[in-house]
Enzyme design. Structure first.
Site, PDB file in Angstrom:
ATOM      1  N   HIS A  28     -25.884 -18.931 -14.682  1.00  0.00           N
ATOM      2  CA  HIS A  28     -25.902 -18.058 -16.490  1.00  0.00           C
ATOM      3  C   HIS A  28     -24.650 -19.115 -16.598  1.00  0.00           C
ATOM      4  CE1 HIS A  28     -25.343 -15.529 -18.849  1.00  0.00           C
ATOM      5  NE2 HIS A  28     -25.184 -14.917 -18.730  1.00  0.00           N
ATOM      6  N   CYS A  80     -17.858 -10.886 -17.315  1.00  0.00           N
ATOM      7  CA  CYS A  80     -19.070 -11.597 -18.327  1.00  0.00           C
ATOM      8  C   CYS A  80     -19.312  -9.785 -19.499  1.00  0.00           C
ATOM      9  CB  CYS A  80     -19.441 -12.431 -17.375  1.00  0.00           C
ATOM     10  SG  CYS A  80     -20.512 -10.842 -16.302  1.00  0.00           S
TER      11      CYS A  80
HETATM   12  N1  NVA Z   1     -24.646 -10.939 -13.081  1.00  0.00           N
HETATM   13  C1  NVA Z   1     -25.631  -9.495 -13.382  1.00  0.00           C
HETATM   14  C2  NVA Z   1     -24.925 -10.952 -15.121  1.00  0.00           C
HETATM   15  C3  NVA Z   1     -25.209  -9.786 -16.109  1.00  0.00           C
HETATM   16  C4  NVA Z   1     -24.830 -11.031 -17.676  1.00  0.00           C
HETATM   17  C5  NVA Z   1     -26.714  -9.504 -13.897  1.00  0.00           C
HETATM   18  O1  NVA Z   1     -27.423 -11.132 -13.666  1.00  0.00           O
HETATM   19  O2  NVA Z   1     -27.221  -8.937 -14.274  1.00  0.00           O
HETATM   20  N1   CP Z   2     -22.205 -11.486 -20.055  1.00  0.00           N
HETATM   21  C1   CP Z   2     -23.340 -11.594 -20.647  1.00  0.00           C
HETATM   22  O1   CP Z   2     -24.240 -12.856 -20.082  1.00  0.00           O
HETATM   23  O2   CP Z   2     -23.849 -10.641 -21.811  1.00  0.00           O
HETATM   24  P1   CP Z   2     -25.396  -9.934 -21.540  1.00  0.00           P
HETATM   25  O3   CP Z   2     -26.464  -9.188 -20.446  1.00  0.00           O
HETATM   26  O4   CP Z   2     -24.877  -9.150 -23.150  1.00  0.00           O
HETATM   27  O5   CP Z   2     -26.679 -11.199 -22.976  1.00  0.00           O
END
Ligand code: NVA
Ligand code: CP
Length: 313
Positions: free
Chosen positions: A128, A263
């Site tokens: 990410h 996040c």
């Molecule tokens: N680790 C989480 C981050 C969300 C922004 C996911 O992949 O769902």
């Molecule tokens: N932190 C983040 O990426 O949030 P969303 O899943 O809402 O985009």
């Protein structure tokens, strides 16, 4: 600067610091940049839900003078067998840039390779990057010296953790990851960051003790225990992670002026208590806001017109 932003492994510390510098400038001089991407269109190709990534990229693009088009993967011919490579070639003929949020990192790599336009990774199961660039930018903005801090990530060894480690070793951060047994970060990524850490005066520590990580930390960071696409393992994970909650007992171990990061989205009373998330040490809302500013810097860097020194017209 590279064509795409799909994996922080590909960025140098210099490039990351240039993005931070531009993000600070854009944040301070919003008006000056309000036409810089006029006439450009950013596509957002999403196979997973999103609040922050989608809205911050769309608003960023509009505030820079450009347009966006939101594409749900399941509504494209991709869903009926058109390849990602063919999709990349076609979208490159219409768009000036593309943000993709999907499951497989390999899919993003193919998309980037086959596209003639910049491709930005808006989250995969592995990484990410836009989130993490924002996170370190936010720490710098708060006056924290990255080279002198102890960063404690407590939770799942997931996509966010991977990108946090990759940037930590570029930026000279002492990084601790406290994860339950069996939920360690990916072995190859650990290997990659460990060898890079030695070069940059950084250190990656892996532990099963949240207390060891939180002790004297400047920042305690967490993420959901169950990421998107992992709902089948929800019950098992929740019981395995119960001692990894960020709560008052844990944050007491940190340095006096510690900050709390997440996040988001947060699952209150799971990975973090409301008491901690809403406390004065929490910087999560500034962190979320900064997605907008940092991503503007990414868009301008990748999609802005390069100065044509010898150009005719
Ligand atoms: N680790 C989480 C981050 C969300 C922004 C996911 O992949 O769902
Ligand atoms: N932190 C983040 O990426 O949030 P969303 O899943 O809402 O985009």
């Amino acid at each position: 600067m590279m064509k795409d932003l799909i994996n922080l492994k590909d960025l140098s510390a210099k490039e990351i610091n240039e993005l931070f510098k531009l993000a600070f400038t854009i944040k301070k001089n919003k008006k000056k940049y309000n036409q810089i991407l006029t006439g450009k269109t950013l596509g957002l190709l999403f196979a997973k839900p999103s609040t922050r990534t989608r809205v911050s990229f769309e608003v960023a693009m509009h505030q820079l003078g450009g347009d966006t088009i939101f594409l749900r993967s399941k509504e494209l011919q991709l869903n009926r067998g058109e390849t990602i490579a063919d999709t990349a070639k076609v979208l490159s003929r219409y768009l000036d840039g593309l943000v993709i949020r999907t499951f497989s990192q390999e899919e993003v790599e193919v998309l980037a390779k086959e596209s003639s336009i910049p491709v930005i990774n808006g989250l995969t199961d592995k990484f990410h990057p836009c989130q993490v660039l924002t996170d370190y930018f936010t720490l710098v903005e708060k006056g924290i010296d990255l080279k002198k801090m102890k960063f404690a990530y407590v939770g799942d060894g997931n996509n966010v953790c991977h990108s946090l480690m990759q940037a930590a070793v570029k930026l000279g951060v002492e990084f601790w990851a406290a994860v339950p047994e069996g939920y360690e970060p990916d072995k190859d990524i650990l290997c990659e960051v460990s060898s890079e850490a030695d070069k940059n005066g950084s250190k990656i520590h892996l532990t099963n003790s949240p207390q060891e990580a939180a002790e004297n930390a400047d920042c305690i960071y967490t993420d959901v225990w169950v990421s998107m696409g992992q709902d089948d393992s929800k019950d098992k994970k929740i019981s395995k992670f119960k001692d990894f909650q960020i709560n008052n007992a844990l944050v007491k171990l940190a340095k006096k002026n510690y900050v709390i990061m997440h996040c988001l989205p947060a699952h209150r009373e799971e990975e973090i208590t409301s008491e901690v998330l809403d406390s004065k040490n929490s910087i999560v809302w500034d962190q979320a806001e900064n997605r907008l500013h940092l991503q503007k810097a990414i868009l301008v860097t990748l999609m802005g017109d390069k100065l044509e020194l010898n150009g005719s017209d």
